[in-house]
Design a protein around this motif. Structure first.
Motif, PDB file in Angstrom:
ATOM      1  N   GLY A  86       0.392  -0.703   0.120  1.00 52.09           N
ATOM      2  CA  GLY A  86       0.106  -0.057  -0.150  1.00 52.09           C
ATOM      3  C   GLY A  86       1.184   1.232   0.031  1.00 52.09           C
ATOM      4  N   PHE A  87       0.062   2.498   0.407  1.00 49.46           N
ATOM      5  CA  PHE A  87       0.985   3.472   0.397  1.00 49.46           C
ATOM      6  C   PHE A  87       2.244   3.339   1.311  1.00 49.46           C
ATOM      7  CE2 PHE A  87       1.075   7.923   2.622  1.00 49.46           C
ATOM      8  CZ  PHE A  87       1.501   8.493   2.047  1.00 49.46           C
ATOM      9  N   ASN A  88       3.403   4.073   0.273  1.00 44.19           N
ATOM     10  CA  ASN A  88       4.847   3.671   1.314  1.00 44.19           C
ATOM     11  C   ASN A  88       5.793   5.469   1.031  1.00 44.19           C
ATOM     12  OD1 ASN A  88       6.834   2.171   2.171  1.00 44.19           O
ATOM     13  ND2 ASN A  88       7.469   2.611  -0.350  1.00 44.19           N
ATOM     14  N   ALA A  89       4.794   6.344   0.124  1.00 50.26           N
ATOM     15  CA  ALA A  89       5.447   7.384   0.289  1.00 50.26           C
ATOM     16  C   ALA A  89       6.776   7.672   1.546  1.00 50.26           C
ATOM     17  CB  ALA A  89       5.140   8.437   0.781  1.00 50.26           C
ATOM     18  N   PHE A  90       6.671   6.849   3.032  1.00 52.84           N
ATOM     19  CA  PHE A  90       7.705   7.826   3.956  1.00 52.84           C
ATOM     20  C   PHE A  90       8.498   6.903   4.398  1.00 52.84           C
ATOM     21  CE2 PHE A  90       3.923  10.716   4.130  1.00 52.84           C
ATOM     22  CZ  PHE A  90       5.047  11.709   4.552  1.00 52.84           C
ATOM     23  N   ALA A  91       8.399   5.238   3.718  1.00 53.68           N
ATOM     24  CA  ALA A  91       9.010   4.346   3.612  1.00 53.68           C
ATOM     25  C   ALA A  91       8.732   3.227   4.201  1.00 53.68           C
ATOM     26  CB  ALA A  91      11.027   4.409   3.812  1.00 53.68           C
ATOM     27  N   GLN A  92       7.212   3.312   5.524  1.00 57.85           N
ATOM     28  CA  GLN A  92       6.413   3.038   6.166  1.00 57.85           C
ATOM     29  C   GLN A  92       6.687   1.364   5.550  1.00 57.85           C
ATOM     30  OE1 GLN A  92       5.572   5.097   3.713  1.00 57.85           O
ATOM     31  NE2 GLN A  92       2.985   5.569   4.736  1.00 57.85           N
ATOM     32  N   ILE A  93       7.023   1.062   4.908  1.00 61.10           N
ATOM     33  CA  ILE A  93       7.087  -0.497   3.770  1.00 61.10           C
ATOM     34  C   ILE A  93       8.035  -0.832   3.643  1.00 61.10           C
ATOM     35  CG2 ILE A  93       5.621  -2.222   2.665  1.00 61.10           C
ATOM     36  CD1 ILE A  93       4.150  -0.677   1.936  1.00 61.10           C
ATOM     37  N   ARG A 108      10.257   0.325  18.126  1.00 62.51           N
ATOM     38  CA  ARG A 108      10.485   0.630  17.129  1.00 62.51           C
ATOM     39  C   ARG A 108       9.801   1.233  15.889  1.00 62.51           C
ATOM     40  NH1 ARG A 108      14.559  -4.018  16.533  1.00 62.51           N
ATOM     41  NH2 ARG A 108      14.914  -4.534  18.581  1.00 62.51           N
ATOM     42  N   LEU A 109       9.670   2.370  15.373  1.00 62.74           N
ATOM     43  CA  LEU A 109       8.956   3.874  14.171  1.00 62.74           C
ATOM     44  C   LEU A 109       9.477   3.085  12.824  1.00 62.74           C
ATOM     45  CD1 LEU A 109       8.189   6.629  16.391  1.00 62.74           C
ATOM     46  CD2 LEU A 109       6.929   4.158  16.641  1.00 62.74           C
ATOM     47  N   ALA A 110       9.163   3.188  11.908  1.00 60.71           N
ATOM     48  CA  ALA A 110       9.416   3.094  11.220  1.00 60.71           C
ATOM     49  C   ALA A 110       8.549   4.346   9.529  1.00 60.71           C
ATOM     50  CB  ALA A 110       9.463   1.936   9.509  1.00 60.71           C
ATOM     51  N   GLY A 111       9.207   5.268   9.166  1.00 62.42           N
ATOM     52  CA  GLY A 111       7.996   5.797   8.163  1.00 62.42           C
ATOM     53  C   GLY A 111       9.041   7.573   8.342  1.00 62.42           C
ATOM     54  N   PHE A 112       8.033   8.408   8.853  1.00 61.04           N
ATOM     55  CA  PHE A 112       8.093   9.666   8.450  1.00 61.04           C
ATOM     56  C   PHE A 112       9.295   9.686   9.970  1.00 61.04           C
ATOM     57  CE2 PHE A 112       7.432  14.125  10.434  1.00 61.04           C
ATOM     58  CZ  PHE A 112       7.476  14.973   9.142  1.00 61.04           C
ATOM     59  N   ALA A 115       1.499  -1.129  22.503  1.00 59.68           N
ATOM     60  CA  ALA A 115       1.696   0.148  21.487  1.00 59.68           C
ATOM     61  C   ALA A 115       0.639   0.356  20.716  1.00 59.68           C
ATOM     62  CB  ALA A 115       3.352   1.075  20.949  1.00 59.68           C
ATOM     63  N   ILE A 116       0.489   2.285  20.480  1.00 60.99           N
ATOM     64  CA  ILE A 116      -0.466   2.991  19.216  1.00 60.99           C
ATOM     65  C   ILE A 116       0.249   3.575  19.254  1.00 60.99           C
ATOM     66  CG2 ILE A 116      -3.445   1.194  19.671  1.00 60.99           C
ATOM     67  CD1 ILE A 116      -3.820   3.644  20.679  1.00 60.99           C
ATOM     68  N   ILE A 117      -0.002   4.032  17.923  1.00 58.38           N
ATOM     69  CA  ILE A 117       0.772   5.267  17.286  1.00 58.38           C
ATOM     70  C   ILE A 117      -0.147   6.055  16.065  1.00 58.38           C
ATOM     71  CG2 ILE A 117       1.520   3.583  15.277  1.00 58.38           C
ATOM     72  CD1 ILE A 117       3.552   6.017  15.923  1.00 58.38           C
ATOM     73  N   SER A 118      -0.339   6.944  15.776  1.00 60.55           N
ATOM     74  CA  SER A 118      -1.217   7.891  15.140  1.00 60.55           C
ATOM     75  C   SER A 118      -0.522   9.093  14.725  1.00 60.55           C
ATOM     76  CB  SER A 118      -2.232   8.589  15.853  1.00 60.55           C
ATOM     77  OG  SER A 118      -1.737   9.689  17.311  1.00 60.55           O
ATOM     78  N   GLU A 119      -0.633  10.083  14.116  1.00 60.25           N
ATOM     79  CA  GLU A 119       0.475  10.811  12.723  1.00 60.25           C
ATOM     80  C   GLU A 119       0.427  12.225  14.758  1.00 60.25           C
ATOM     81  OE1 GLU A 119       0.751  11.286   9.977  1.00 60.25           O
ATOM     82  OE2 GLU A 119       0.675   9.375   9.996  1.00 60.25           O
TER      83      GLU A 119
END
Length: 377
Positions: A7-14, A68-72, A94-98
């Motif tokens: 799916g959406f990978n503009a910030f390299a979340q995947i 650990r975080l991935a993406g933005f 854990a949960i994450i939002s913007e």
């Protein structure tokens, strides 16, 4: 267990594209649209994944039990994970939002503002007893639940005996220990399941499901889903992109025009000449009551997750089905076409992988799978 994303990978979340010497950091994120499942890098040890629009939080069950975080932020440096500026060792959920990262520890809950440089959480709660800790299932916390918008903490009546909670774009869906379903929030798209389009300020039972025990719930941007004890799938809310798995006028007409722009006019002309009676197909834009969707006739649903406008379900046989909005490849069918009926993601079947879990971000999907021979041993 192996984790995959699409799916959406503009910030390299995947995935992060490997840079060559001629490439600059602006291309580090790689493809914006990933329409086929890709195995996540450094996924060994991941027990849970939570996703927002631009970020992914992975909970590792290693010695540190850290997040650990991935993406933005991470994609700027072309790294698989970005450092979390707080100590997450010992974290259990854990949960994450913007805007916020919420962490559940054995003795406390912490909510950190991702846009703040302060070295203290924006909200926290102590867990006083072991019995309270056993009940923590984010976003549920002792005495209520937390959201990514202020106020962070919202109280819930203890009489509800909440087991799990899912937060949508503007609504919430709660599952009680007895298997009953409650919803509240905005209802302009039928996402509350009460038959109307009006909001509810307090939790209200979904009467159409009364007497049927549910075992899990999920919420999309403007739609809701739950799974019954027998593995049945119930859906309600907005169906503009086919996310309910019910006939969508927009998708059907777009598909017809794409395959044959003149087919509709031709059918009408032939029917008129022959004097045949035309039967209009029934389309669903808003489903204000729960509707039963037959995902796979041969097996039950094990778990389900919702993106903003797409839905993914895992069957008891380890197959993954997806449907709804597919603009960024979040359905995993090697295309960006949207669907208004469940379709099996053939990638996992072809790779002899048994899917055990699915987690949807707003515009992407993450799945956990194991080799089928591992299950047999």
């Amino acid at each position: 267990m192996r984790w995959f994303g699409f799916g959406f990978n503009a910030f390299a979340q995947i995935c992060v594209q490997e840079k060559s010497d001629k490439e600059d950091s602006s291309s580090a994120a790689g493809e914006v649209k990933v329409n086929v499942p890709i195995e996540l890098k450094n996924h060994v040890g991941i027990s849970k994944i939570r996703a927002s629009w631009s970020r992914r939080a992975s909970l590792f069950l290693d010695e540190e039990k850290s997040v650990r975080l991935a993406g933005f932020c991470a994609f700027i440096s072309n790294e698989s994970f970005s450092p979390v500026m707080v100590d997450t060792r010992g974290c259990r959920d854990a949960i994450i939002s913007e805007t916020h990262l919420t962490l559940a520890f054995p003795d406390r809950i912490e909510c950190w503002d991702l846009q703040s440089k302060k070295k203290v959480p924006s909200w926290s709660m102590e867990i006083l007893t072991q019995s309270q800790n056993s009940d923590v299932n984010l976003p549920l916390v002792p005495g209520g639940y937390i959201s990514s918008k202020t106020p962070i903490f919202h109280s819930l009546s203890s009489h509800l005996q909440a087991k799990s909670l899912a937060l949508g774009g503007e609504h919430a869906i709660l599952l009680t220990a007895a298997g009953a379903v409650y919803t509240w929030g905005q209802g302009s798209h039928g996402e509350l399941g009460h038959g109307g389009l009006i909001p509810e300020e307090e939790p209200r039972t979904v009467e159409a499901l009364w007497g049927m025990s549910m075992r899990s719930v999920a919420a999309g941007g403007w739609h809701s889903v739950c799974v019954g004890d027998g593995g049945d799938l119930y859906v309600w809310g907005w169906n503009g992109s086919g996310q309910l798995g019910l006939p969508s006028r927009g998708l059907r007409k777009a598909s017809q025009q794409k395959s044959d722009p003149q087919s509709g006019e031709l059918c009408s002309s032939v029917s008129a000449c022959l004097g045949e009676e035309r039967h209009e197909e029934v389309y669903i834009s808003i489903q204000a009551f729960p509707a039963l969707v037959d995902v796979s006739p041969s097996c039950e649903i094990r778990t389900v997750s919702c993106g903003s406008r797409h839905t993914a379900a895992v069957t008891t046989t380890g197959c993954l089905y997806t449907w709804g909005w597919g603009e960024y490849g979040q359905l995993g069918h090697q295309t960006t076409t949207s669907l208004d009926e469940p379709k099996c993601v053939e990638f996992f079947r072809n790779e002899c992988l048994h899917v055990v879990d699915v987690v949807c971000g707003p515009w992407n999907t993450f799945t956990a799978a194991v080799k089928k021979e591992v299950l047999a041993t």
